[in-house]
Design a protein around this motif. Structure first.
Motif, PDB file in Angstrom:
ATOM      1  N   GLY A 122      47.882  39.233  49.276  1.00  0.00           N
ATOM      2  CA  GLY A 122      48.037  39.061  47.845  1.00  0.00           C
ATOM      3  C   GLY A 122      46.708  38.901  47.150  1.00  0.00           C
ATOM      4  N   PRO A 123      46.754  38.962  45.823  1.00  0.00           N
ATOM      5  CA  PRO A 123      45.533  38.833  45.044  1.00  0.00           C
ATOM      6  C   PRO A 123      45.083  37.380  44.920  1.00  0.00           C
ATOM      7  N   LEU A 124      43.795  37.211  44.794  1.00  0.00           N
ATOM      8  CA  LEU A 124      43.192  35.925  44.446  1.00  0.00           C
ATOM      9  C   LEU A 124      42.903  35.979  42.950  1.00  0.00           C
ATOM     10  N   LYS A 126      45.740  34.533  36.277  1.00  0.00           N
ATOM     11  CA  LYS A 126      46.004  35.913  35.853  1.00  0.00           C
ATOM     12  C   LYS A 126      44.868  36.876  36.170  1.00  0.00           C
ATOM     13  N   THR A 127      43.641  36.411  36.032  1.00  0.00           N
ATOM     14  CA  THR A 127      42.488  37.279  36.231  1.00  0.00           C
ATOM     15  C   THR A 127      42.222  37.447  37.723  1.00  0.00           C
ATOM     16  N   VAL A 128      42.433  38.657  38.225  1.00  0.00           N
ATOM     17  CA  VAL A 128      42.267  38.930  39.653  1.00  0.00           C
ATOM     18  C   VAL A 128      40.786  38.995  39.991  1.00  0.00           C
ATOM     19  N   VAL A 129      40.414  38.284  41.074  1.00  0.00           N
ATOM     20  CA  VAL A 129      39.022  38.246  41.505  1.00  0.00           C
ATOM     21  C   VAL A 129      38.832  38.774  42.931  1.00  0.00           C
ATOM     22  N   THR A 177      34.992  45.552  37.878  1.00  0.00           N
ATOM     23  CA  THR A 177      35.879  46.550  38.485  1.00  0.00           C
ATOM     24  C   THR A 177      37.355  46.324  38.160  1.00  0.00           C
ATOM     25  N   ALA A 178      37.659  45.510  37.158  1.00  0.00           N
ATOM     26  CA  ALA A 178      39.054  45.191  36.840  1.00  0.00           C
ATOM     27  C   ALA A 178      39.859  46.446  36.488  1.00  0.00           C
ATOM     28  N   ASP A 179      39.304  47.328  35.665  1.00  0.00           N
ATOM     29  CA  ASP A 179      40.033  48.546  35.292  1.00  0.00           C
ATOM     30  C   ASP A 179      40.202  49.471  36.490  1.00  0.00           C
ATOM     31  N   LEU A 180      39.177  49.573  37.326  1.00  0.00           N
ATOM     32  CA  LEU A 180      39.255  50.396  38.529  1.00  0.00           C
ATOM     33  C   LEU A 180      40.330  49.859  39.470  1.00  0.00           C
ATOM     34  N   ARG A 181      40.415  48.543  39.595  1.00  0.00           N
ATOM     35  CA  ARG A 181      41.439  47.911  40.437  1.00  0.00           C
ATOM     36  C   ARG A 181      42.838  48.339  39.981  1.00  0.00           C
TER      37      ARG A 181
END
Length: 101
Positions: A39-41, A47-50, A13-17
């Motif tokens: 904030g993001p994890l 860099k890669t949001v999970v 779902t990275a692009d959807l995020r």
């Protein structure tokens, strides 16, 4: 009461995020006066949001659930099932630590 909300992203779902992020941030901004932190994890690369970690003041768990139901990432299918717990801050926050990017 402050609730800590752990929201892990569904795989793929990275692009959807990225697409939904403006709506997500606008929705969060409505609670800025009640937010302890948000904030993001990321993965180990930083860099890669999970997922996301939020700590927000709500009157009840029912209010948390109602808020999450309308949260843009939730509605778009970015997040998996949330983990929600009451959070008791026992350590004084340091304003501006670490500095925001």
């Amino acid at each position: 009461m402050i609730y800590a909300i752990l929201l892990m992203d569904r795989p793929g779902t990275a692009d959807l995020r990225i697409q939904v992020r403006p709506d997500h941030r606008a929705y969060l901004a409505k609670l800025s006066d009640r937010m302890a932190f948000a904030g993001p994890l990321t993965s180990e690369d930083g860099k890669t949001v999970v997922g996301s970690l939020l700590a927000i003041d709500f009157a009840s768990r029912a209010d948390v659930d109602a808020w999450l139901k309308e949260e843009p990432y939730t509605k778009a299918g970015v997040y998996e099932k949330p983990i929600v717990h009451v959070f008791n801050n026992m350590w004084a926050q340091k304003v501006g630590f670490p500095p925001a990017p």
